[in-house]
Write a protein that holds these residues in place. Structure first.
Motif, PDB file in Angstrom:
ATOM      1  N   LYS A  55      79.414  33.086 111.174  1.00  0.00           N
ATOM      2  CA  LYS A  55      78.564  33.716 112.182  1.00  0.00           C
ATOM      3  C   LYS A  55      77.089  33.579 111.824  1.00  0.00           C
ATOM      4  O   LYS A  55      76.244  33.415 112.700  1.00  0.00           O
ATOM      5  CB  LYS A  55      78.951  35.189 112.344  1.00  0.00           C
ATOM      6  N   ALA A  56      76.787  33.650 110.544  1.00  0.00           N
ATOM      7  CA  ALA A  56      75.395  33.498 110.117  1.00  0.00           C
ATOM      8  C   ALA A  56      74.879  32.105 110.491  1.00  0.00           C
ATOM      9  O   ALA A  56      73.773  31.954 111.005  1.00  0.00           O
ATOM     10  CB  ALA A  56      75.281  33.734 108.618  1.00  0.00           C
ATOM     11  N   VAL A  57      75.706  31.081 110.243  1.00  0.00           N
ATOM     12  CA  VAL A  57      75.320  29.705 110.564  1.00  0.00           C
ATOM     13  C   VAL A  57      75.217  29.532 112.080  1.00  0.00           C
ATOM     14  O   VAL A  57      74.271  28.939 112.594  1.00  0.00           O
ATOM     15  CB  VAL A  57      76.330  28.708 109.961  1.00  0.00           C
ATOM     16  N   GLU A  58      76.189  30.106 112.779  1.00  0.00           N
ATOM     17  CA  GLU A  58      76.203  30.053 114.244  1.00  0.00           C
ATOM     18  C   GLU A  58      74.932  30.678 114.812  1.00  0.00           C
ATOM     19  O   GLU A  58      74.399  30.250 115.826  1.00  0.00           O
ATOM     20  CB  GLU A  58      77.425  30.842 114.715  1.00  0.00           C
ATOM     21  N   CYS A  90      67.511  43.868 100.193  1.00  0.00           N
ATOM     22  CA  CYS A  90      67.318  43.856 101.643  1.00  0.00           C
ATOM     23  C   CYS A  90      68.173  44.955 102.258  1.00  0.00           C
ATOM     24  O   CYS A  90      69.395  44.841 102.298  1.00  0.00           O
ATOM     25  CB  CYS A  90      67.720  42.492 102.194  1.00  0.00           C
ATOM     26  N   THR A  91      67.527  46.016 102.686  1.00  0.00           N
ATOM     27  CA  THR A  91      68.281  47.143 103.248  1.00  0.00           C
ATOM     28  C   THR A  91      67.985  47.351 104.731  1.00  0.00           C
ATOM     29  O   THR A  91      68.865  47.741 105.486  1.00  0.00           O
ATOM     30  CB  THR A  91      67.962  48.440 102.484  1.00  0.00           C
ATOM     31  N   ARG A  92      66.771  47.063 105.143  1.00  0.00           N
ATOM     32  CA  ARG A  92      66.390  47.406 106.528  1.00  0.00           C
ATOM     33  C   ARG A  92      66.831  46.368 107.542  1.00  0.00           C
ATOM     34  O   ARG A  92      67.282  46.702 108.626  1.00  0.00           O
ATOM     35  CB  ARG A  92      64.869  47.568 106.634  1.00  0.00           C
ATOM     36  N   ASN A  93      66.689  45.089 107.222  1.00  0.00           N
ATOM     37  CA  ASN A  93      66.910  44.054 108.223  1.00  0.00           C
ATOM     38  C   ASN A  93      68.164  43.242 107.978  1.00  0.00           C
ATOM     39  O   ASN A  93      68.335  42.183 108.570  1.00  0.00           O
ATOM     40  CB  ASN A  93      65.693  43.116 108.276  1.00  0.00           C
ATOM     41  N   CYS A  94      69.009  43.739 107.097  1.00  0.00           N
ATOM     42  CA  CYS A  94      70.179  42.956 106.722  1.00  0.00           C
ATOM     43  C   CYS A  94      71.472  43.552 107.240  1.00  0.00           C
ATOM     44  O   CYS A  94      71.642  44.765 107.268  1.00  0.00           O
ATOM     45  CB  CYS A  94      70.248  42.807 105.205  1.00  0.00           C
ATOM     46  N   ILE A  95      72.373  42.662 107.624  1.00  0.00           N
ATOM     47  CA  ILE A  95      73.703  43.070 108.053  1.00  0.00           C
ATOM     48  C   ILE A  95      74.721  42.236 107.287  1.00  0.00           C
ATOM     49  O   ILE A  95      74.431  41.118 106.875  1.00  0.00           O
ATOM     50  CB  ILE A  95      73.912  42.880 109.572  1.00  0.00           C
ATOM     51  N   ASN A 124      69.878  38.332 106.635  1.00  0.00           N
ATOM     52  CA  ASN A 124      68.585  38.949 106.932  1.00  0.00           C
ATOM     53  C   ASN A 124      68.214  38.556 108.358  1.00  0.00           C
ATOM     54  O   ASN A 124      67.914  37.395 108.640  1.00  0.00           O
ATOM     55  CB  ASN A 124      67.532  38.447 105.942  1.00  0.00           C
ATOM     56  N   THR A 125      68.255  39.522 109.255  1.00  0.00           N
ATOM     57  CA  THR A 125      68.072  39.239 110.679  1.00  0.00           C
ATOM     58  C   THR A 125      66.613  38.999 111.041  1.00  0.00           C
ATOM     59  O   THR A 125      66.318  38.538 112.128  1.00  0.00           O
ATOM     60  CB  THR A 125      68.613  40.401 111.524  1.00  0.00           C
ATOM     61  N   GLN A 126      65.703  39.329 110.144  1.00  0.00           N
ATOM     62  CA  GLN A 126      64.287  39.105 110.423  1.00  0.00           C
ATOM     63  C   GLN A 126      63.855  37.705 109.976  1.00  0.00           C
ATOM     64  O   GLN A 126      63.191  36.990 110.698  1.00  0.00           O
ATOM     65  CB  GLN A 126      63.451  40.167 109.714  1.00  0.00           C
ATOM     66  N   ARG A 127      64.295  37.312 108.775  1.00  0.00           N
ATOM     67  CA  ARG A 127      63.918  35.999 108.252  1.00  0.00           C
ATOM     68  C   ARG A 127      64.953  34.933 108.563  1.00  0.00           C
ATOM     69  O   ARG A 127      64.721  33.749 108.308  1.00  0.00           O
ATOM     70  CB  ARG A 127      63.734  36.088 106.734  1.00  0.00           C
ATOM     71  N   LEU A 128      66.126  35.347 109.052  1.00  0.00           N
ATOM     72  CA  LEU A 128      67.221  34.427 109.355  1.00  0.00           C
ATOM     73  C   LEU A 128      67.621  33.612 108.119  1.00  0.00           C
ATOM     74  O   LEU A 128      67.666  32.385 108.138  1.00  0.00           O
ATOM     75  CB  LEU A 128      66.884  33.518 110.539  1.00  0.00           C
ATOM     76  N   ILE A 129      67.867  34.347 107.047  1.00  0.00           N
ATOM     77  CA  ILE A 129      68.360  33.748 105.812  1.00  0.00           C
ATOM     78  C   ILE A 129      69.582  34.550 105.386  1.00  0.00           C
ATOM     79  O   ILE A 129      69.580  35.780 105.492  1.00  0.00           O
ATOM     80  CB  ILE A 129      67.267  33.783 104.719  1.00  0.00           C
ATOM     81  N   TYR A 130      70.626  33.857 104.937  1.00  0.00           N
ATOM     82  CA  TYR A 130      71.800  34.601 104.494  1.00  0.00           C
ATOM     83  C   TYR A 130      72.013  34.449 102.995  1.00  0.00           C
ATOM     84  O   TYR A 130      71.677  33.437 102.397  1.00  0.00           O
ATOM     85  CB  TYR A 130      73.054  34.207 105.280  1.00  0.00           C
ATOM     86  N   HIS A 131      72.565  35.520 102.424  1.00  0.00           N
ATOM     87  CA  HIS A 131      72.743  35.616 100.983  1.00  0.00           C
ATOM     88  C   HIS A 131      74.202  35.860 100.632  1.00  0.00           C
ATOM     89  O   HIS A 131      74.943  36.464 101.404  1.00  0.00           O
ATOM     90  CB  HIS A 131      71.960  36.819 100.418  1.00  0.00           C
ATOM     91  N   SER A 132      74.547  35.469  99.435  1.00  0.00           N
ATOM     92  CA  SER A 132      75.776  35.947  98.824  1.00  0.00           C
ATOM     93  C   SER A 132      75.656  37.460  98.641  1.00  0.00           C
ATOM     94  O   SER A 132      74.567  37.958  98.340  1.00  0.00           O
ATOM     95  CB  SER A 132      75.950  35.258  97.465  1.00  0.00           C
ATOM     96  N   PRO A 133      76.756  38.224  98.819  1.00  0.00           N
ATOM     97  CA  PRO A 133      76.651  39.689  98.692  1.00  0.00           C
ATOM     98  C   PRO A 133      76.143  40.141  97.331  1.00  0.00           C
ATOM     99  O   PRO A 133      75.569  41.220  97.217  1.00  0.00           O
ATOM    100  CB  PRO A 133      78.088  40.171  98.930  1.00  0.00           C
ATOM    101  N   ASP A 134      76.339  39.347  96.286  1.00  0.00           N
ATOM    102  CA  ASP A 134      75.835  39.784  94.976  1.00  0.00           C
ATOM    103  C   ASP A 134      74.470  39.204  94.621  1.00  0.00           C
ATOM    104  O   ASP A 134      73.999  39.375  93.502  1.00  0.00           O
ATOM    105  CB  ASP A 134      76.852  39.536  93.844  1.00  0.00           C
ATOM    106  N   CYS A 135      73.826  38.534  95.556  1.00  0.00           N
ATOM    107  CA  CYS A 135      72.452  38.054  95.326  1.00  0.00           C
ATOM    108  C   CYS A 135      71.520  39.250  95.183  1.00  0.00           C
ATOM    109  O   CYS A 135      71.644  40.240  95.885  1.00  0.00           O
ATOM    110  CB  CYS A 135      72.010  37.192  96.507  1.00  0.00           C
ATOM    111  N   LYS A 136      70.554  39.142  94.247  1.00  0.00           N
ATOM    112  CA  LYS A 136      69.633  40.267  94.050  1.00  0.00           C
ATOM    113  C   LYS A 136      68.796  40.533  95.296  1.00  0.00           C
ATOM    114  O   LYS A 136      68.416  41.660  95.561  1.00  0.00           O
ATOM    115  CB  LYS A 136      68.729  40.005  92.840  1.00  0.00           C
ATOM    116  N   TRP A 137      68.530  39.475  96.047  1.00  0.00           N
ATOM    117  CA  TRP A 137      67.744  39.660  97.267  1.00  0.00           C
ATOM    118  C   TRP A 137      68.562  40.340  98.366  1.00  0.00           C
ATOM    119  O   TRP A 137      68.008  41.044  99.200  1.00  0.00           O
ATOM    120  CB  TRP A 137      67.203  38.318  97.757  1.00  0.00           C
ATOM    121  N   ALA A 138      69.854  40.125  98.337  1.00  0.00           N
ATOM    122  CA  ALA A 138      70.722  40.841  99.279  1.00  0.00           C
ATOM    123  C   ALA A 138      70.704  42.328  98.968  1.00  0.00           C
ATOM    124  O   ALA A 138      70.676  43.166  99.865  1.00  0.00           O
ATOM    125  CB  ALA A 138      72.139  40.289  99.200  1.00  0.00           C
TER     126      ALA A 138
END
Ligand SMILES: [Zn+2]
Length: 73
Positions: A56-59, A45-50, A28-42
């Protein structure tokens, strides 16, 4: 000027990993939190997620999601 570096960082984070030994996460590029691909929050998250790699997420300075822990590995 800072905005340009921010966007450049997002671009680099979005690049697919050539060495794929780091697990794929949803960042999530807005909140700077990363998820497992099968997380419900992932999934929600459609607009701000890559999709990127954990490395790279940690970096990029992101923190793991408290629900899924950021990665299933
Ligand atoms: Zn999550």
């Amino acid at each position: 000027m800072r905005k340009i570096f921010f966007l450049l960082g997002l671009f680099i984070a979005a690049l697919p990993a050539l060495a794929a030994d780091s697990p794929i996460v949803v960042l999530n590029t807005q909140r700077l939190i990363y998820h497992s691909p099968d997380c419900k929050w992932a999934h929600r998250c459609t607009r701000n997620c890559i999709k990127t790699t954990l490395d790279k997420a940690v970096e990029y300075g992101a923190r793991p999601c408290k629900v899924c822990g950021g990665s299933q590995n």
